[in-house]
Design an enzyme around this catalytic site. Structure first.
Site, short mmCIF file in Angstrom:
data_model
loop_
_atom_site.label_atom_id
_atom_site.label_comp_id
_atom_site.label_asym_id
_atom_site.label_seq_id
_atom_site.Cartn_x
_atom_site.Cartn_y
_atom_site.Cartn_z
N ARG A 61 6.40 68.63 37.62
CA ARG A 61 6.20 67.67 38.70
C ARG A 61 4.70 67.44 38.82
NH1 ARG A 61 3.00 70.59 40.63
NH2 ARG A 61 2.90 69.19 42.41
N GLY A 62 4.35 66.47 39.70
CA GLY A 62 2.95 66.05 39.78
C GLY A 62 2.78 64.83 38.89
N ALA A 63 2.16 63.78 39.45
CA ALA A 63 2.17 62.48 38.76
C ALA A 63 1.62 62.52 37.33
CB ALA A 63 1.42 61.45 39.62
N ARG A 104 11.83 59.56 38.02
CA ARG A 104 11.24 59.63 39.38
C ARG A 104 10.50 58.32 39.64
NH1 ARG A 104 8.51 65.03 41.33
NH2 ARG A 104 9.08 64.12 43.34
N GLN A 208 5.46 73.47 47.19
CA GLN A 208 4.49 73.39 46.10
C GLN A 208 3.17 74.07 46.49
OE1 GLN A 208 6.31 70.81 47.17
NE2 GLN A 208 6.79 69.36 45.57
N ASP A 249 0.23 59.99 43.92
CA ASP A 249 1.26 59.56 42.96
C ASP A 249 1.13 58.10 42.60
OD1 ASP A 249 2.42 62.07 44.24
OD2 ASP A 249 3.64 61.71 42.47
N ASN A 259 1.25 59.76 48.50
CA ASN A 259 1.18 61.16 48.07
C ASN A 259 2.28 61.94 48.80
OD1 ASN A 259 -0.07 63.25 46.50
ND2 ASN A 259 -0.89 64.09 48.39
N LYS A 260 2.37 63.21 48.51
CA LYS A 260 3.42 64.07 49.06
C LYS A 260 3.58 63.87 50.57
CE LYS A 260 5.66 66.24 47.36
NZ LYS A 260 7.02 65.76 47.00
#
Ligand code: MRU
Length: 358
Positions: A61-63, A104, A208, A249, A259-260
């Site tokens: 995960r993570g862009a 995603r 996370q 992201d 973002n998150k």
């Protein structure tokens, strides 16, 4: 085979945040981020479909990390499609690319990487596509690490005096090709003696922050303290926090930042408390086709992710949950966007266009 049925491989590689995505023995290995920090195990992937599943199911995960993984997924897809049809591999690849693209929706680095890989198809002619595509995926991976190093220097340069910072989610080596975006800035600033304490929001529901950011920073001996997401404003009120430092992201053409989920709360609280907000992201995260944050697709995930914690059901019976996993912070609440091409202070459409034309 479903990922849940897939067995993690015995560790032939020493698990490390800088080795979250590994191409070895003609295979793709991903450090399984769902089980960190309690277990360190790699999953071996041999097909684009399984790679798409690994992205969807949060193995990786993570862009930027999603983009790099998808690029290697194209290599796996090209291998099987070329074996099935040396003349028609491009047509067979269409569905595989689609599966990767849909894994995603918010992280634009995914489509950015797929488009970069696809641009090579015409030039490959009648040859086996795998060697050329593999070189490109490896370049994407290397370039991301180099961009993070550059952003680290630029971002650290904005932190004038030693201070404590708050970060959200994990924008570290695990979320990228290595070194990290937000954590890259924190790593560089720490090396320059400018970081007192890193406060890491735990980041519900996937944690996370507590599982991944704390793991990475503790391994690098960078002082880190966990916060529940709801404690960040109170910590700012106590003073001593100079910056909120996060990744992204997708950044819209006007500088709005996805973002998150919870980043927006942090930015609102930061403005109230006079704390600055820094967003560190490579230019592959900037989507100039999206005019403003309202047009960024926001991923919604299974409510069960909120209703459970650590594998145990914590929601009251019969209660539903709203689970958007990203939010949009308006550009007006962002003090600096740090990219490998340079820094944009108080971002707006004009400054973003100027950055992207460099
Ligand atoms: O749902 P995740 O874990 O993929 O979300 C990741 C984030 O929100 C990160 O902050 C973002 O991708 C930047 S990573 C360098």
């Amino acid at each position: 085979m479903g990922l849940d049925k897939m067995e993690a491989q015995p560790l032939t590689i020493r698990a490390s945040a800088d080795q979250a995505i590994v191409w070895a023995n003609d295979r793709l290995y991903l450090l399984d981020q769902r089980i960190l920090p309690n277990e360190e195990a790699y999953i071996e992937l041999q097909s684009a479909r399984d790679t798409a599943g690994a992205i969807r199911d949060m193995v990786v995960r993570g862009a930027p990390a999603i983009g790099i993984t998808a690029a290697f997924g194209v290599v796996l897809a090209a291998r099987s499609c070329f074996r099935a049809s040396p003349d028609g591999w491009r047509d067979l690849l269409v569905d595989e690319l689609q599966a990767l693209a849909e894994a995603r929706p918010t992280a634009v680095n995914l489509c950015w990487a797929l488009e970069r890989m696809q641009r090579l198809f015409p030039g490959i002619g009648g040859a086996d596509p795998e060697p050329r595509l593999l070189r490109e995926a490896q370049s994407i991976h290397r370039e991301d690490i180099a961009a993070n190093r550059t952003m680290g220097e630029f971002g650290a340069g904005l932190i004038e005096a030693t201070t404590s910072v708050i970060t959200h989610c994990n924008a570290g080596a695990l979320a990228t090709g290595g070194y990290g975006t937000a954590l890259g800035v924190i790593r560089s600033a720490h090396a320059a003696g400018r970081i007192g304490m890193v406060y890491a929001d735990e980041t519900r529901p996937w944690l996370q922050g507590s599982r991944l950011t704390a793991w990475e920073l503790a391994r690098d001996r960078i002082p880190v303290t966990l916060l529940t997401d709801g404690a960040a404003a109170s910590r700012m009120a106590q003073g001593g926090i100079g910056w909120i430092i996060v990744g992204s992201d997708r950044i819209a053409a006007n500088g709005d930042v996805a973002n998150k989920i919870g980043t927006y709360n942090l930015a609102v609280a930061a403005r109230y408390h006079g704390v600055k907000v820094m967003v560190a992201a490579p230019t592959s995260t900037i989507d100039m086709t999206v005019r403003c944050g309202k047009d960024i697709p926001i991923e919604s995930r299974d409510p069960a992710e909120v209703l459970q914690c650590g594998g145990r059901w914590v929601g009251a019976a019969g209660v539903d949950a709203w689970n958007p996993v990203f939010d949009v912070t308006p550009a007006a609440l962002v003090d600096a966007i740090v990219t490998e091409r340079g820094v944009v202070l108080s971002p707006d459409s004009q400054k973003m266009a100027e950055l992207m034309s460099r």
